[in-house]
Design a protein around this motif. Structure first.
Motif, PDB file in Angstrom:
ATOM      1  N   ALA A 194       0.833  -1.206   0.000  1.00  0.00           N
ATOM      2  CA  ALA A 194       0.000   0.000   0.000  1.00  0.00           C
ATOM      3  C   ALA A 194       0.864   1.252   0.000  1.00  0.00           C
ATOM      4  O   ALA A 194       0.558   2.236  -0.690  1.00  0.00           O
ATOM      5  CB  ALA A 194      -0.937  -0.014   1.211  1.00  0.00           C
ATOM      6  N   VAL A 195       1.964   1.219   0.770  1.00  0.00           N
ATOM      7  CA  VAL A 195       2.892   2.354   0.780  1.00  0.00           C
ATOM      8  C   VAL A 195       3.441   2.585  -0.628  1.00  0.00           C
ATOM      9  O   VAL A 195       3.486   3.730  -1.117  1.00  0.00           O
ATOM     10  CB  VAL A 195       4.046   2.105   1.772  1.00  0.00           C
ATOM     11  CG1 VAL A 195       5.130   3.164   1.603  1.00  0.00           C
ATOM     12  CG2 VAL A 195       3.535   2.111   3.204  1.00  0.00           C
ATOM     13  N   ALA A 196       3.856   1.506  -1.299  1.00  0.00           N
ATOM     14  CA  ALA A 196       4.432   1.632  -2.639  1.00  0.00           C
ATOM     15  C   ALA A 196       3.418   2.204  -3.627  1.00  0.00           C
ATOM     16  O   ALA A 196       3.748   3.067  -4.457  1.00  0.00           O
ATOM     17  CB  ALA A 196       4.929   0.274  -3.122  1.00  0.00           C
ATOM     18  N   VAL A 197       2.169   1.748  -3.531  1.00  0.00           N
ATOM     19  CA  VAL A 197       1.129   2.248  -4.442  1.00  0.00           C
ATOM     20  C   VAL A 197       0.876   3.733  -4.214  1.00  0.00           C
ATOM     21  O   VAL A 197       0.784   4.524  -5.166  1.00  0.00           O
ATOM     22  CB  VAL A 197      -0.173   1.442  -4.259  1.00  0.00           C
ATOM     23  CG1 VAL A 197      -1.321   2.095  -5.021  1.00  0.00           C
ATOM     24  CG2 VAL A 197       0.018   0.003  -4.730  1.00  0.00           C
ATOM     25  N   LEU A 198       0.758   4.132  -2.946  1.00  0.00           N
ATOM     26  CA  LEU A 198       0.493   5.533  -2.637  1.00  0.00           C
ATOM     27  C   LEU A 198       1.651   6.430  -3.059  1.00  0.00           C
ATOM     28  O   LEU A 198       1.442   7.533  -3.578  1.00  0.00           O
ATOM     29  CB  LEU A 198       0.219   5.688  -1.133  1.00  0.00           C
ATOM     30  CG  LEU A 198      -1.090   5.050  -0.639  1.00  0.00           C
ATOM     31  CD1 LEU A 198      -1.124   5.035   0.885  1.00  0.00           C
ATOM     32  CD2 LEU A 198      -2.288   5.814  -1.193  1.00  0.00           C
ATOM     33  N   VAL A 199       2.879   5.973  -2.833  1.00  0.00           N
ATOM     34  CA  VAL A 199       4.045   6.748  -3.279  1.00  0.00           C
ATOM     35  C   VAL A 199       4.052   6.854  -4.801  1.00  0.00           C
ATOM     36  O   VAL A 199       4.362   7.908  -5.376  1.00  0.00           O
ATOM     37  CB  VAL A 199       5.343   6.106  -2.770  1.00  0.00           C
ATOM     38  CG1 VAL A 199       6.556   6.736  -3.449  1.00  0.00           C
ATOM     39  CG2 VAL A 199       5.455   6.263  -1.264  1.00  0.00           C
ATOM     40  N   GLY A 200       3.671   5.762  -5.475  1.00  0.00           N
ATOM     41  CA  GLY A 200       3.582   5.797  -6.929  1.00  0.00           C
ATOM     42  C   GLY A 200       2.570   6.821  -7.420  1.00  0.00           C
ATOM     43  O   GLY A 200       2.799   7.510  -8.425  1.00  0.00           O
ATOM     44  N   LEU A 201       1.442   6.954  -6.708  1.00  0.00           N
ATOM     45  CA  LEU A 201       0.439   7.950  -7.072  1.00  0.00           C
ATOM     46  C   LEU A 201       1.000   9.368  -6.905  1.00  0.00           C
ATOM     47  O   LEU A 201       0.725  10.252  -7.719  1.00  0.00           O
ATOM     48  CB  LEU A 201      -0.812   7.767  -6.214  1.00  0.00           C
ATOM     49  CG  LEU A 201      -1.655   6.518  -6.515  1.00  0.00           C
ATOM     50  CD1 LEU A 201      -2.787   6.388  -5.500  1.00  0.00           C
ATOM     51  CD2 LEU A 201      -2.216   6.587  -7.940  1.00  0.00           C
ATOM     52  N   ALA A 215      -4.707  16.888  -2.561  1.00  0.00           N
ATOM     53  CA  ALA A 215      -4.402  15.541  -3.057  1.00  0.00           C
ATOM     54  C   ALA A 215      -3.123  15.009  -2.422  1.00  0.00           C
ATOM     55  O   ALA A 215      -3.060  13.836  -1.991  1.00  0.00           O
ATOM     56  CB  ALA A 215      -4.278  15.568  -4.578  1.00  0.00           C
ATOM     57  N   TYR A 216      -2.108  15.849  -2.335  1.00  0.00           N
ATOM     58  CA  TYR A 216      -0.843  15.417  -1.740  1.00  0.00           C
ATOM     59  C   TYR A 216      -0.983  15.172  -0.239  1.00  0.00           C
ATOM     60  O   TYR A 216      -0.401  14.223   0.307  1.00  0.00           O
ATOM     61  CB  TYR A 216       0.243  16.467  -2.001  1.00  0.00           C
ATOM     62  CG  TYR A 216       0.725  16.493  -3.425  1.00  0.00           C
ATOM     63  CD1 TYR A 216       1.710  15.609  -3.863  1.00  0.00           C
ATOM     64  CD2 TYR A 216       0.193  17.385  -4.342  1.00  0.00           C
ATOM     65  CE1 TYR A 216       2.158  15.620  -5.165  1.00  0.00           C
ATOM     66  CE2 TYR A 216       0.628  17.415  -5.652  1.00  0.00           C
ATOM     67  CZ  TYR A 216       1.610  16.532  -6.069  1.00  0.00           C
ATOM     68  OH  TYR A 216       2.054  16.536  -7.375  1.00  0.00           O
ATOM     69  N   GLY A 222      -2.173   8.878   3.919  1.00  0.00           N
ATOM     70  CA  GLY A 222      -2.314   7.456   3.609  1.00  0.00           C
ATOM     71  C   GLY A 222      -1.000   6.711   3.730  1.00  0.00           C
ATOM     72  O   GLY A 222      -0.941   5.584   4.258  1.00  0.00           O
ATOM     73  N   VAL A 223       0.075   7.340   3.240  1.00  0.00           N
ATOM     74  CA  VAL A 223       1.402   6.721   3.366  1.00  0.00           C
ATOM     75  C   VAL A 223       1.757   6.541   4.838  1.00  0.00           C
ATOM     76  O   VAL A 223       2.267   5.490   5.248  1.00  0.00           O
ATOM     77  CB  VAL A 223       2.466   7.581   2.646  1.00  0.00           C
ATOM     78  CG1 VAL A 223       3.867   7.073   2.965  1.00  0.00           C
ATOM     79  CG2 VAL A 223       2.240   7.570   1.146  1.00  0.00           C
ATOM     80  N   TRP A 224       1.480   7.570   5.670  1.00  0.00           N
ATOM     81  CA  TRP A 224       1.799   7.478   7.099  1.00  0.00           C
ATOM     82  C   TRP A 224       1.024   6.350   7.763  1.00  0.00           C
ATOM     83  O   TRP A 224       1.590   5.544   8.522  1.00  0.00           O
ATOM     84  CB  TRP A 224       1.474   8.808   7.795  1.00  0.00           C
ATOM     85  CG  TRP A 224       1.709   8.773   9.270  1.00  0.00           C
ATOM     86  CD1 TRP A 224       2.890   8.920   9.925  1.00  0.00           C
ATOM     87  CD2 TRP A 224       0.721   8.532  10.284  1.00  0.00           C
ATOM     88  NE1 TRP A 224       2.718   8.805  11.277  1.00  0.00           N
ATOM     89  CE2 TRP A 224       1.389   8.567  11.535  1.00  0.00           C
ATOM     90  CE3 TRP A 224      -0.655   8.308  10.258  1.00  0.00           C
ATOM     91  CZ2 TRP A 224       0.719   8.369  12.745  1.00  0.00           C
ATOM     92  CZ3 TRP A 224      -1.329   8.115  11.465  1.00  0.00           C
ATOM     93  CH2 TRP A 224      -0.638   8.149  12.680  1.00  0.00           C
ATOM     94  N   ALA A 225      -0.294   6.259   7.480  1.00  0.00           N
ATOM     95  CA  ALA A 225      -1.119   5.207   8.093  1.00  0.00           C
ATOM     96  C   ALA A 225      -0.670   3.816   7.649  1.00  0.00           C
ATOM     97  O   ALA A 225      -0.585   2.887   8.453  1.00  0.00           O
ATOM     98  CB  ALA A 225      -2.588   5.438   7.747  1.00  0.00           C
ATOM     99  N   ALA A 226      -0.351   3.685   6.355  1.00  0.00           N
ATOM    100  CA  ALA A 226       0.103   2.382   5.853  1.00  0.00           C
ATOM    101  C   ALA A 226       1.449   2.012   6.456  1.00  0.00           C
ATOM    102  O   ALA A 226       1.700   0.838   6.794  1.00  0.00           O
ATOM    103  CB  ALA A 226       0.183   2.415   4.330  1.00  0.00           C
ATOM    104  N   MET A 227       2.338   3.007   6.625  1.00  0.00           N
ATOM    105  CA  MET A 227       3.637   2.746   7.240  1.00  0.00           C
ATOM    106  C   MET A 227       3.465   2.332   8.693  1.00  0.00           C
ATOM    107  O   MET A 227       4.188   1.461   9.188  1.00  0.00           O
ATOM    108  CB  MET A 227       4.511   3.996   7.145  1.00  0.00           C
ATOM    109  CG  MET A 227       5.998   3.740   7.339  1.00  0.00           C
ATOM    110  SD  MET A 227       6.795   2.996   5.909  1.00  0.00           S
ATOM    111  CE  MET A 227       7.066   4.421   4.867  1.00  0.00           C
TER     112      MET A 227
END
Length: 617
Positions: A194-201, A215-216, A222-227
């Motif tokens: 999930a982190v990789a997908v969100l960073v990709g976005l 958006a950012y 989202g990246v923080w929560a997934a991490m």
């Protein structure tokens, strides 16, 4: 107005980081003391009870709960590491870390400053219950280090601050890697995906040039929560997101475009042009630097002090201090910070210099470098952070580690101060690269006589003339101000003091501008007032500072610039012909003074000149 020098001008973002980190030291220190006091009050148990209070966030049936301390350490500190990520990205792409020769020495020095403390701690704790704490003494605390260098004042020139700041940036990078790699457990592949997908976005939005802050922000959360769910400490998300923020050097095209739109707005104001002008002006500076400017005060004055307040509280009584005195954890942390940092950075500086991989900024000498290495042993914010990770369920071990951090940091500060007072003060001269030596290849000429154009304190008929060739940014010249004042009080009308310019543009980037402004003040009969003001503010000699000082004295700082610059250059050239090769250089009745520059050394030369004057026919 400042002439170019071998010391690069600090970019705006780096200046903001330096100034904010330095000024926030007192706030951080106050928060640390407050945490210690609370933990040691009669109701000290309330400290732990408060910070262990649960606070939950839920949406429907889903949610998570963290203690107040975890919200600080895992949540607020993510923003602190985000700012570090911004700074790292800026330095790598457009800053000091692009220059291989300039960065080679601090990179190796930082690696030594990481490895040596870890090895010392491990040697003391190998096989013991505290072995996991080897990462605690590895990181320097930038705010405390820069704050102490500011307290040291004129003994810390800008090249040393640049070296130490570059070193601490690399130190931060390595410390973050240690946290991410060695203090991570129970990884969740799905959360990492999930982190990789969100960073990709986020990368895709950048590529598509979609610049919508909501958006950012949403993707970043989202990246923080997934991490947080992945097992990797969520502060790594802060660094990762910070390094993804766009950064670029100001381009001539963007500046010209903004200038044209602003001119069009001034001729024909309209809402459309106002909006276009605002956007064009903003785009001249990267979002990275703008975010640093906005977030640094919050992280430096609020988040990091709150973190210290929540984590520095440790009970200090006979029992805990007695245990720490014999605890391998406390001893290992203190020894790592005090000896490991100092030795690792010193050796890490020597090796690349010896092998010719790079050089030091400006004209730093080993006394200065060793002083910087010593104060780099002040480890606090990241050390406390790693303590919580290494001994998450061991409060007794945490207590011992925190006592080691406090002791090691205090001892490192004292050692750094002593080195600056003793080791660096010996010699007492700033000199440019390639200055004439004592090899006999340079034969000095006579000292130019004192004339009406000189800046003089004391009567014209004084039997002894003490001429100084000085630089307003030279720390040794700054120290000489009090020495000269005491000598004038001691000798009264028997001594005439003359100040001549010898700006070391190769070492001190603001020296020429300061000398020029002092000449502008001399035109209004206020040279000595400006002289004293400049030496009292040696760490604040930018063009903006100099303009402010001139306005304070009713002087137009940059009037008749060419004439004043020529006067300053003439002074230096005359000094070089007479044998001056650094600052301060003193002449007593035309004879170069080669002894100590303290009051006793100069007084001995003046006494000898007085005796010669009395014996002259």
């Amino acid at each position: 107005m400042t002439e170019r020098s071998v010391v690069p001008a600090l970019p705006a973002g780096l200046r903001a980081f330096l100034v904010t980190a330095t000024n926030s030291t007192s706030v951080l220190l106050a928060a640390t003391v407050a945490g210690l006091l609370w933990a040691n009050l009669p109701l000290g148990d309330s400290y732990e009870h408060f910070w262990e209070t649960e606070l939950a966030v839920s949406l429907g049936e889903r949610g998570f709960s963290l203690t107040l301390r975890e919200w600080v350490n895992d949540g607020l500190m993510t923003l602190f590491f985000f700012v570090i990520g911004l700074e790292i990205s800026q330095q790598i792409r457009v800053g000091q870390l692009r220059d291989r020769r300039l960065v080679a020495v601090p990179v190796v020095a930082a690696a030594g400053g990481i490895a040596a403390p870890a090895l010392i701690y491990t040697a003391i704790n190998a096989g013991g219950p505290g072995a996991a704490g080897w990462g605690i003494p590895v990181a320097s605390d930038t705010a405390f280090v820069l704050g102490l260098l500011a307290v040291i004042g004129a003994r810390c020139p800008e090249p040393l601050r640049l070296f130490v700041l570059t070193l601490t940036v690399v130190d931060d990078i390595l410390a973050i890697l240690i946290v991410a790699v060695f203090y991570t457990e129970d990884l969740s592949p799905w959360a990492l995906l999930a982190v990789a997908v969100l960073v990709g976005l986020i990368v895709a939005l950048r590529w598509l040039q979609i610049w919508r802050a909501p958006a950012y922000v949403a993707l970043g959360l989202g990246v923080w929560a997934a991490m947080l769910e992945s097992g990797v400490h969520p502060t790594a998300a802060g660094v990762l997101l910070g390094m993804l923020v766009t950064v670029y050097a100001p381009s001539e095209h963007k500046l010209l475009t903004a200038s044209e739109i602003v001119h069009a707005l001034s001729r024909d104001p309209s809402p459309e042009l106002e909006r276009l002008a605002t956007r064009s002006v903003q785009r001249t500076v990267s979002i990275n630097e703008r975010l640093q400017l906005r977030l640094l005060p919050w992280t430096s004055y609020v988040i990091v002090p709150v973190f210290a307040f929540a984590n520095a509280g440790v009970v200090l009584n006979a029992e805990t201090l007695g245990e720490a005195a014999t605890s391998p954890i406390a001893i290992g942390v203190a020894a790592g910070l005090l000896l490991g940092k100092f030795g690792g950075i010193a050796i890490g500086t020597f090796i690349p210099l010896r092998l010719g991989w790079g050089g030091l900024p400006g004209n730093l000498v080993w006394g200065q470098v060793l002083g910087g290495a010593a104060v780099s042993g002040i480890g606090f914010t990241v050390a406390l952070f790693i303590t919580g990770l290494a001994f998450a369920d061991e409060p007794a071990m945490q207590s011992q580690a925190k006592i080691g951090i406090l002791a090691g940091s205090l001892l490192a500060a004292v050692m750094g101060w002593l080195i600056f007072r003793l080791a660096w003060d010996r010699g007492g001269v700033c000199a440019p690269p390639g200055a004439p030596g004592d090899d006999g290849a340079f034969e000095p000429g006579p000292l130019p006589p004192v004339t009406a154009r000189d800046h003089v304190r004391g009567p014209d008929d004084a039997p002894v003339a003490l001429v100084e060739y000085g630089d307003f940014e030279c720390p040794y010249c700054g120290r000489a101000v009090d020495t000269i004042r005491r000598l004038q009080e001691q000798y009264g009308d028997r001594l005439r003091y003359v100040f001549r310019h010898f700006p070391l543009r190769e070492v001190h980037p603001h020296a020429v501008s300061a000398a020029v402004v002092s000449e502008a003040a001399a035109d209004r009969g206020r040279f000595w007032e400006m002289h004293d003001l400049l030496f009292a503010n040696q760490l604040a000699l930018t063009d903006a500072d100099l303009t402010s000082y001139a306005e304070r004295l009713g002087v137009e700082a940059w009037a008749d610039l060419a004439r004043h610059r020529e006067r300053v250059n003439t002074d230096r050239e005359a000094g070089e012909r007479s044998g001056a090769s650094g600052t301060p250089t003193f002449f007593v009745n035309g004879t170069l003074h080669e002894g100590p520059h303290d009051q006793a050394g100069l007084a001995a030369a003046i006494d000898q000149a007085l005796e010669e004057a009395r014996g002259a026919p």
